[in-house]
Structures are given as structure tokens and as C-alpha cells.
Write a protein that holds these residues in place. Structure first.
Motif, PDB file in Angstrom:
ATOM      1  N   HIS A   1      62.623  -3.624  72.094  1.00  0.00           N
ATOM      2  CA  HIS A   1      61.202  -4.068  71.721  1.00  0.00           C
ATOM      3  C   HIS A   1      61.138  -3.999  70.350  1.00  0.00           C
ATOM      4  N   SER A   2      59.967  -4.471  69.878  1.00  0.00           N
ATOM      5  CA  SER A   2      59.481  -4.286  68.312  1.00  0.00           C
ATOM      6  C   SER A   2      58.671  -3.181  67.982  1.00  0.00           C
ATOM      7  N   ASP A   3      59.076  -2.641  66.799  1.00  0.00           N
ATOM      8  CA  ASP A   3      58.511  -1.791  66.232  1.00  0.00           C
ATOM      9  C   ASP A   3      57.767  -1.966  64.952  1.00  0.00           C
ATOM     10  N   MET A  52      68.850   3.745  59.371  1.00  0.00           N
ATOM     11  CA  MET A  52      68.627   2.291  59.611  1.00  0.00           C
ATOM     12  C   MET A  52      67.994   1.759  58.410  1.00  0.00           C
ATOM     13  N   MET A  53      66.948   2.756  57.836  1.00  0.00           N
ATOM     14  CA  MET A  53      66.066   2.199  56.824  1.00  0.00           C
ATOM     15  C   MET A  53      66.955   1.924  55.497  1.00  0.00           C
ATOM     16  N   LEU A  81      66.713  -3.395  61.366  1.00  0.00           N
ATOM     17  CA  LEU A  81      65.613  -4.031  60.520  1.00  0.00           C
ATOM     18  C   LEU A  81      65.482  -5.453  60.429  1.00  0.00           C
ATOM     19  N   VAL A  82      64.443  -5.940  60.567  1.00  0.00           N
ATOM     20  CA  VAL A  82      64.133  -7.539  60.307  1.00  0.00           C
ATOM     21  C   VAL A  82      63.480  -7.620  59.241  1.00  0.00           C
ATOM     22  N   ILE A  91      61.250  -3.583  62.898  1.00  0.00           N
ATOM     23  CA  ILE A  91      62.425  -3.068  63.684  1.00  0.00           C
ATOM     24  C   ILE A  91      62.563  -3.928  64.929  1.00  0.00           C
ATOM     25  N   ILE A  92      63.679  -4.208  65.632  1.00  0.00           N
ATOM     26  CA  ILE A  92      64.022  -4.345  66.801  1.00  0.00           C
ATOM     27  C   ILE A  92      65.221  -3.620  67.464  1.00  0.00           C
TER      28      ILE A  92
END
Length: 106
Positions: A1-3, A52-53, A81-82, A91-92
Motif C-alpha cells: 500500500h502507499s503511505d 529507508m529514509m 521511497l518513491v 512510500i510503497i
């Protein structure tokens, strides 16, 4: 999902909704996705969020999510990250439900 970048859910695919039992509105209205994460897995998820960041990829994270029925489900997630215009945009997170046995092994 996307956040969004603080893990506030924006969207969830239909399979995720079936496993977790929430509607998209319920998921997205609750604020941070961390509200759904088991307390014991919180630090671990936060560490991978930071990673991730920094690197754009969380690596595989195994943690428990709370379903609407109040049951904890083990999931294996990989978040990335997108970027849009050189800036991290959202984020995906790909999540796969695990059996309890698989989850406990991790």
C-alpha cells in the motif's frame, strides 16, 4: 500500500483490506500506520523506516499488524521511497501475510 512519509496510510489494495478487515477510510483516518503495529515490533519498524529514509529501501521487515477483529497478523514488508522531482514523495510498502509459524521464526 502507499503511505505518506510518516507512514500515514493513503491507500491499501483489496487483498490488504481483506486480511486486515479495515476499509480504506478506516485505515487512512487513523493517522500514523504505527497505530496498527505491535508494541514489541515498534522499534524495529522505526529503525527500518530510518534506514529507508536514508537509503530509499527498508529491506525485509517482519512485524505484527492489528486486524479489525483485534487479532495480530504477521506480515513481511519491503518498503521503498518513491521520488518526485528529486524529493521523496511517498512510500510503497509491499506486504505479504505470513503464517504464525513463519512469523515466530523471524
Amino acid at each position: 500500500h502507499s503511505d505518506t512519509l510518516d507512514f500515514t496510510p493513503m491507500a491499501c489494495d483489496s487483498r490488504g483490506k481483506v486480511i486486515l478487515g479495515y476499509t480504506e477510510t478506516e485505515l487512512c483516518r487513523r493517522g500514523s500506520g504505527y497505530q496498527f503495529v505491535h508494541a514489541a515490533d515498534m522499534m524495529y519498524c522505526a529503525e527500518n523506516h530510518v534506514k529507508m529514509m536514508k537509503t530509499g529501501e527498508s529491506g525485509l521487515t517482519v512485524f505484527r499488524l492489528l486486524t479489525k477483529k483485534g487479532v495480530w497478523v504477521w506480515v513481511q514488508a519491503n518498503a521503498r521511497l518513491v521520488y518526485k522531482g528529486g524529493q521523496p514523495d511517498f512510500i510503497i510498502a509491499r506486504q505479504r501475510a505470513l503464517s504464525n509459524e513463519e512469523g515466530e521464526e523471524h
